[in-house]
Design an enzyme around this catalytic site. Structure first.
Site, PDB file in Angstrom:
ATOM      1  CB  CYS A   8      -3.433  13.275  -1.385  1.00  0.00           C
ATOM      2  SG  CYS A   8      -3.491  13.331  -3.182  1.00  0.00           S
ATOM      3  CG  ASN A  11      -0.394  12.422  -7.506  1.00  0.00           C
ATOM      4  OD1 ASN A  11       0.366  12.079  -8.399  1.00  0.00           O
ATOM      5  ND2 ASN A  11      -0.318  13.623  -6.992  1.00  0.00           N
ATOM      6  CB  CYS A  13      -8.413  15.523  -5.197  1.00  0.00           C
ATOM      7  SG  CYS A  13      -9.615  14.573  -6.160  1.00  0.00           S
ATOM      8  NE  ARG A  14      -6.860  14.548  -0.143  1.00  0.00           N
ATOM      9  CZ  ARG A  14      -6.881  13.540   0.713  1.00  0.00           C
ATOM     10  NH1 ARG A  14      -6.993  13.796   2.007  1.00  0.00           N
ATOM     11  NH2 ARG A  14      -6.778  12.302   0.303  1.00  0.00           N
ATOM     12  CB  SER A  15      -0.882  15.665  -3.502  1.00  0.00           C
ATOM     13  OG  SER A  15      -1.160  14.671  -4.445  1.00  0.00           O
ATOM     14  CG  ASP A 126     -10.664  11.817  -0.003  1.00  0.00           C
ATOM     15  OD1 ASP A 126     -10.862  12.467  -1.050  1.00  0.00           O
ATOM     16  OD2 ASP A 126     -10.512  10.580   0.020  1.00  0.00           O
TER      17      ASP A 126
HETATM   18  P1  4NP Z   1      -6.886  12.650  -3.466  1.00  0.00           P
HETATM   19  O1  4NP Z   1      -8.430  12.258  -3.628  1.00  0.00           O
HETATM   20  O2  4NP Z   1      -6.279  11.630  -2.538  1.00  0.00           O
HETATM   21  O3  4NP Z   1      -6.930  14.019  -2.861  1.00  0.00           O
HETATM   22  O4  4NP Z   1      -6.279  12.638  -4.858  1.00  0.00           O
HETATM   23  C1  4NP Z   1      -8.841  10.975  -3.970  1.00  0.00           C
HETATM   24  C2  4NP Z   1      -8.780  10.569  -5.288  1.00  0.00           C
HETATM   25  C3  4NP Z   1      -9.187   9.300  -5.640  1.00  0.00           C
HETATM   26  C4  4NP Z   1      -9.662   8.434  -4.668  1.00  0.00           C
HETATM   27  C5  4NP Z   1      -9.711   8.845  -3.347  1.00  0.00           C
HETATM   28  C6  4NP Z   1      -9.284  10.123  -2.991  1.00  0.00           C
HETATM   29  N1  4NP Z   1     -10.107   7.133  -5.025  1.00  0.00           N
HETATM   30  O5  4NP Z   1     -10.578   6.391  -4.140  1.00  0.00           O
HETATM   31  O6  4NP Z   1     -10.012   6.759  -6.204  1.00  0.00           O
END
Ligand code: 4NP
Length: 161
Positions: A8, A11, A13-15, A126
């Site tokens: 993702c 790294n 949240c989703r992954s 997201d």
């Molecule tokens: P992820 O979520 O891609 O599922 O881990 C996010 C985590 C952090 C950010 C964006 C999405 N960020 O902009 O910091």
């Protein structure tokens, strides 16, 4: 050994949630010895960090422990992982750029939901700017996507659990 990398943006949240769900499922199926999995981000925003508190809580609410430290996708990943699964189109575009830069022109990268009939091409949204509901929603999406992925991989690699 079949290797799977969940990717993702951050790294956190989703992954890492996908990785925890995947590890739990292969354990229940008795297939752990056939797989290696990890997760990574396309960005360098959260290197070394634990998953987001909301990710940890969502995992716990669904009976899963989660332990991962954020890291960024690197060149070695393209060599080491059989399956690279992106959460959304933006991650997929970043990975396709990296694959050119790292000189792995034939590496196929998939979207996480491509393995669920009728959901091909759809994103795992997201949840970063969302709340508990968005996290629970992505948990359900990931759970279903991983079931679909495992069905496909079990068939492709003739794994019978
Ligand atoms: P992820 O979520 O891609 O599922 O881990 C996010 C985590 C952090 C950010 C964006 C999405 N960020 O902009 O910091």
């Amino acid at each position: 050994m079949i290797s799977v990398l969940f990717v993702c943006l951050g790294n956190i949240c989703r992954s890492p949630l996908a990785e925890a769900i995947f590890e739990h499922k292969i354990k229940v199926l008795g297939l752990s010895s056939h797989f290696k999995s990890d997760s990574a981000g396309t960005s360098d925003y959260h290197i070394g960090e634990l998953p987001d508190d909301r990710t940890i809580r969502c995992a716990q609410n669904n009976g899963l422990k989660i332990s991962h430290r954020g890291r960024q996708v690197n060149r070695t990943d393209f060599r080491e992982y059989d399956y690279i699964l992106a959460m959304d189109e933006s991650n997929l575009n970043s990975l396709n750029q990296m694959k050119k830069r790292f000189n792995f022109p034939n590496k196929e990268i998939y979207l996480m939901r491509d393995f669920v009939e009728g959901h091909e091409g759809l994103p795992v949204p997201d949840p970063y700017y969302g709340g508990e509901k968005e996290f629970e929603d992505i948990f359900q999406i990931l759970d279903q996507s991983i079931d679909g992925f495992l069905e496909k991989v079990k068939e492709t690699h003739q794994l019978y659990a």
